[in-house]
Design a protein around this motif. Structure first.
Motif, PDB file in Angstrom:
ATOM      1  N   PRO A 187      26.651 -54.361 -72.282  1.00 31.65           N
ATOM      2  CA  PRO A 187      25.202 -54.165 -72.198  1.00 31.65           C
ATOM      3  C   PRO A 187      24.445 -55.488 -72.157  1.00 31.65           C
ATOM      4  O   PRO A 187      24.804 -56.442 -72.834  1.00 31.65           O
ATOM      5  N   LEU A 188      23.387 -55.518 -71.357  1.00 30.40           N
ATOM      6  CA  LEU A 188      22.533 -56.699 -71.262  1.00 30.40           C
ATOM      7  C   LEU A 188      21.171 -56.451 -71.901  1.00 30.40           C
ATOM      8  O   LEU A 188      20.799 -57.113 -72.852  1.00 30.40           O
ATOM      9  N   HIS A 189      20.434 -55.447 -71.399  1.00 28.18           N
ATOM     10  CA  HIS A 189      19.162 -55.104 -72.041  1.00 28.18           C
ATOM     11  C   HIS A 189      18.725 -53.721 -71.585  1.00 28.18           C
ATOM     12  O   HIS A 189      19.176 -53.207 -70.563  1.00 28.18           O
ATOM     13  N   GLN A 190      17.828 -53.135 -72.374  1.00 30.22           N
ATOM     14  CA  GLN A 190      17.338 -51.806 -72.030  1.00 30.22           C
ATOM     15  C   GLN A 190      16.332 -51.901 -70.900  1.00 30.22           C
ATOM     16  O   GLN A 190      15.415 -52.726 -70.926  1.00 30.22           O
ATOM     17  N   LEU A 191      16.510 -51.061 -69.896  1.00 26.47           N
ATOM     18  CA  LEU A 191      15.599 -51.036 -68.750  1.00 26.47           C
ATOM     19  C   LEU A 191      14.409 -50.129 -69.009  1.00 26.47           C
ATOM     20  O   LEU A 191      13.326 -50.334 -68.453  1.00 26.47           O
ATOM     21  N   GLY A 192      14.588 -49.129 -69.833  1.00 30.62           N
ATOM     22  CA  GLY A 192      13.507 -48.192 -70.117  1.00 30.62           C
ATOM     23  C   GLY A 192      14.073 -46.851 -70.505  1.00 30.62           C
ATOM     24  O   GLY A 192      15.263 -46.718 -70.814  1.00 30.62           O
ATOM     25  N   ARG A 193      13.205 -45.847 -70.487  1.00 29.65           N
ATOM     26  CA  ARG A 193      13.630 -44.479 -70.773  1.00 29.65           C
ATOM     27  C   ARG A 193      13.312 -43.623 -69.570  1.00 29.65           C
ATOM     28  O   ARG A 193      12.211 -43.647 -69.044  1.00 29.65           O
ATOM     29  N   GLY A 194      14.306 -42.850 -69.126  1.00 25.27           N
ATOM     30  CA  GLY A 194      14.098 -41.968 -67.995  1.00 25.27           C
ATOM     31  C   GLY A 194      14.317 -40.528 -68.405  1.00 25.27           C
ATOM     32  O   GLY A 194      14.156 -40.174 -69.577  1.00 25.27           O
ATOM     33  N   VAL A 195      14.705 -39.705 -67.442  1.00 20.01           N
ATOM     34  CA  VAL A 195      14.975 -38.305 -67.712  1.00 20.01           C
ATOM     35  C   VAL A 195      16.111 -38.190 -68.721  1.00 20.01           C
ATOM     36  O   VAL A 195      17.188 -38.710 -68.520  1.00 20.01           O
ATOM     37  N   ARG A 196      15.840 -37.592 -69.855  1.00 21.31           N
ATOM     38  CA  ARG A 196      16.819 -37.240 -70.877  1.00 21.31           C
ATOM     39  C   ARG A 196      17.281 -38.381 -71.762  1.00 21.31           C
ATOM     40  O   ARG A 196      17.971 -38.132 -72.757  1.00 21.31           O
ATOM     41  N   GLY A 197      16.967 -39.649 -71.475  1.00 21.32           N
ATOM     42  CA  GLY A 197      17.460 -40.689 -72.375  1.00 21.32           C
ATOM     43  C   GLY A 197      17.179 -42.100 -71.908  1.00 21.32           C
ATOM     44  O   GLY A 197      16.578 -42.339 -70.861  1.00 21.32           O
ATOM     45  N   ALA A 198      17.627 -43.059 -72.744  1.00 22.70           N
ATOM     46  CA  ALA A 198      17.423 -44.480 -72.464  1.00 22.70           C
ATOM     47  C   ALA A 198      18.374 -44.945 -71.366  1.00 22.70           C
ATOM     48  O   ALA A 198      19.476 -44.418 -71.208  1.00 22.70           O
ATOM     49  N   VAL A 199      17.938 -45.957 -70.616  1.00 25.16           N
ATOM     50  CA  VAL A 199      18.745 -46.540 -69.536  1.00 25.16           C
ATOM     51  C   VAL A 199      18.924 -48.028 -69.821  1.00 25.16           C
ATOM     52  O   VAL A 199      17.947 -48.734 -70.096  1.00 25.16           O
ATOM     53  N   TRP A 200      20.169 -48.473 -69.765  1.00 26.65           N
ATOM     54  CA  TRP A 200      20.489 -49.875 -70.026  1.00 26.65           C
ATOM     55  C   TRP A 200      21.064 -50.533 -68.776  1.00 26.65           C
ATOM     56  O   TRP A 200      21.788 -49.901 -68.007  1.00 26.65           O
ATOM     57  N   LEU A 201      20.741 -51.805 -68.616  1.00 26.64           N
ATOM     58  CA  LEU A 201      21.414 -52.639 -67.626  1.00 26.64           C
ATOM     59  C   LEU A 201      22.683 -53.166 -68.267  1.00 26.64           C
ATOM     60  O   LEU A 201      22.661 -53.636 -69.417  1.00 26.64           O
ATOM     61  N   ALA A 202      23.805 -53.060 -67.560  1.00 21.91           N
ATOM     62  CA  ALA A 202      25.079 -53.537 -68.078  1.00 21.91           C
ATOM     63  C   ALA A 202      25.836 -54.269 -66.979  1.00 21.91           C
ATOM     64  O   ALA A 202      25.503 -54.166 -65.792  1.00 21.91           O
ATOM     65  N   HIS A 203      26.856 -55.000 -67.406  1.00 22.95           N
ATOM     66  CA  HIS A 203      27.710 -55.736 -66.472  1.00 22.95           C
ATOM     67  C   HIS A 203      29.086 -55.076 -66.445  1.00 22.95           C
ATOM     68  O   HIS A 203      29.730 -54.909 -67.480  1.00 22.95           O
ATOM     69  N   ASP A 204      29.515 -54.651 -65.260  1.00 15.30           N
ATOM     70  CA  ASP A 204      30.846 -54.078 -65.075  1.00 15.30           C
ATOM     71  C   ASP A 204      31.821 -55.249 -65.000  1.00 15.30           C
ATOM     72  O   ASP A 204      31.848 -55.989 -64.012  1.00 15.30           O
ATOM     73  N   THR A 205      32.624 -55.409 -66.055  1.00 15.41           N
ATOM     74  CA  THR A 205      33.508 -56.571 -66.124  1.00 15.41           C
ATOM     75  C   THR A 205      34.713 -56.463 -65.208  1.00 15.41           C
ATOM     76  O   THR A 205      35.384 -57.463 -64.952  1.00 15.41           O
ATOM     77  N   VAL A 206      35.010 -55.275 -64.704  1.00 17.01           N
ATOM     78  CA  VAL A 206      36.143 -55.104 -63.799  1.00 17.01           C
ATOM     79  C   VAL A 206      35.728 -55.405 -62.358  1.00 17.01           C
ATOM     80  O   VAL A 206      36.352 -56.218 -61.668  1.00 17.01           O
ATOM     81  N   LEU A 207      34.669 -54.744 -61.892  1.00 17.57           N
ATOM     82  CA  LEU A 207      34.203 -54.956 -60.520  1.00 17.57           C
ATOM     83  C   LEU A 207      33.168 -56.070 -60.414  1.00 17.57           C
ATOM     84  O   LEU A 207      32.726 -56.418 -59.314  1.00 17.57           O
ATOM     85  N   ARG A 208      32.764 -56.613 -61.566  1.00 19.40           N
ATOM     86  CA  ARG A 208      31.839 -57.750 -61.613  1.00 19.40           C
ATOM     87  C   ARG A 208      30.551 -57.469 -60.853  1.00 19.40           C
ATOM     88  O   ARG A 208      30.177 -58.186 -59.921  1.00 19.40           O
ATOM     89  N   ARG A 209      29.888 -56.402 -61.281  1.00 17.16           N
ATOM     90  CA  ARG A 209      28.618 -56.035 -60.671  1.00 17.16           C
ATOM     91  C   ARG A 209      27.706 -55.433 -61.731  1.00 17.16           C
ATOM     92  O   ARG A 209      28.185 -54.913 -62.749  1.00 17.16           O
ATOM     93  N   PRO A 210      26.392 -55.485 -61.513  1.00 12.76           N
ATOM     94  CA  PRO A 210      25.487 -54.846 -62.467  1.00 12.76           C
ATOM     95  C   PRO A 210      25.511 -53.333 -62.273  1.00 12.76           C
ATOM     96  O   PRO A 210      25.656 -52.838 -61.148  1.00 12.76           O
ATOM     97  N   VAL A 211      25.379 -52.613 -63.365  1.00 17.24           N
ATOM     98  CA  VAL A 211      25.285 -51.160 -63.324  1.00 17.24           C
ATOM     99  C   VAL A 211      24.196 -50.727 -64.304  1.00 17.24           C
ATOM    100  O   VAL A 211      23.810 -51.472 -65.201  1.00 17.24           O
ATOM    101  N   ALA A 212      23.703 -49.517 -64.103  1.00 20.08           N
ATOM    102  CA  ALA A 212      22.777 -48.911 -65.057  1.00 20.08           C
ATOM    103  C   ALA A 212      23.537 -47.852 -65.830  1.00 20.08           C
ATOM    104  O   ALA A 212      24.322 -47.100 -65.252  1.00 20.08           O
ATOM    105  N   VAL A 213      23.322 -47.797 -67.135  1.00 21.89           N
ATOM    106  CA  VAL A 213      23.996 -46.817 -67.982  1.00 21.89           C
ATOM    107  C   VAL A 213      22.937 -45.984 -68.692  1.00 21.89           C
ATOM    108  O   VAL A 213      22.124 -46.517 -69.443  1.00 21.89           O
ATOM    109  N   LYS A 214      22.951 -44.687 -68.432  1.00 21.08           N
ATOM    110  CA  LYS A 214      22.029 -43.771 -69.109  1.00 21.08           C
ATOM    111  C   LYS A 214      22.745 -43.122 -70.281  1.00 21.08           C
ATOM    112  O   LYS A 214      23.889 -42.672 -70.156  1.00 21.08           O
TER     113      LYS A 214
END
Length: 255
Positions: free
Chosen positions: A51-78
């Motif tokens: 996890p890097l930081h919270q992006l906000g709250r969307g439908v049903r819950g919080a959304v975080w910006l994270a770093h996928d350490t395997v594919l080395r790309r940013p992802v959003a995690v709800k």
């Protein structure tokens, strides 16, 4: 609870002052310094996604910006907490179907992780495509309403994505301006397919109309005030309608 560097996502000791991976300071004594963030999920469960930081709250819950350490790309995690296992199973089925919808204007679902949430109840972690930009709700709030032509051009893609989802048997059920994500190039994607509850295709069509009115800075039409039209009978007719609207941006919408 583990902490992670806000810059590179590497794991950091709670008492550390600098990240051992990238060297960033972990205390916020200066405005440009980054702080370590508390992990919003158990690293043993979702250690691949830092996890890097919270992006906000969307439908049903919080959304975080994270770093996928395997594919080395940013992802959003709800993060979605659910009342019971039956609700978890239902959501899993909906999201599996949504993940199968492949469309350039639909936010892709990459991974689903089941874990334990608040109070020991079931929790779903939804790993999805990160759209660098902002929801339509924020763009309208900060920049003002769009012109009819601009709104129509922006929403054609999400309308096509919604139609593709409906053809695959997947509803949205939670359409709003928060679910339309606009990237830095001005292209819009539809997020949260399959995440809502209740309703069906007709409800999605009506909700899409409300999104269009909101983009124009206008209140949603009162139910029954807009004449029934075959053009709005299903989501397959939304994109053609918006394309005609983009070609004739001065056309009036029903009050």
């Amino acid at each position: 609870m583990a902490a992670f560097c806000g810059q590179c996502g590497a794991r950091a000791l709670p008492e550390a002052r600098h990240c051992t991976s990238c060297g960033a300071r972990l205390s916020a004594t200066e405005p440009d310094e980054l702080v370590a963030v508390e992990a919003p999920w158990d690293p043993q469960v979702l250690g691949r996604y830092q996890p890097l930081h919270q992006l906000g709250r969307g439908v049903r819950g919080a959304v975080w910006l994270a770093h996928d350490t395997v594919l080395r790309r940013p992802v959003a995690v709800k993060i979605v907490d659910l009342p019971d296992d039956a609700a978890l199973e239902a959501m899993t089925g909906q999201l599996r179907a949504a993940a199968a919808v492949q469309h350039p204007h639909a936010v892709a679902v990459y991974d689903l992780v089941r874990t334990v949430g608040l109070g020991g109840g079931p929790r779903m972690l939804i790993v999805r495509q990160y759209v660098e930009g902002a929801p339509l709700s924020r763009l309208v709030a900060e920049g003002g309403p769009l012109s009819p032509g601009a709104a129509a051009r922006l929403l054609v893609g999400p309308a096509e994505a919604l139609a593709a989802a409906h053809r695959a048997g997947v509803g949205h059920r939670a359409l709003s301006t928060d679910a339309v994500l606009v990237d830095r190039s001005g292209s819009a994607k539809l997020a949260d397919l399959g995440l809502g509850q209740g309703g069906g295709a007709a409800a999605d069509v009506r909700a899409f109309g409300v999104v269009l009115y909101a983009a124009l800075g206008r209140p949603a039409p009162v139910p029954g005030s807009v004449p029934a039209s075959a053009e709005l009978a299903d989501t397959g007719s939304l994109a053609p309608l918006l394309q005609r609207m983009a070609a004739a941006p001065d056309a009036e919408l029903p009050e």
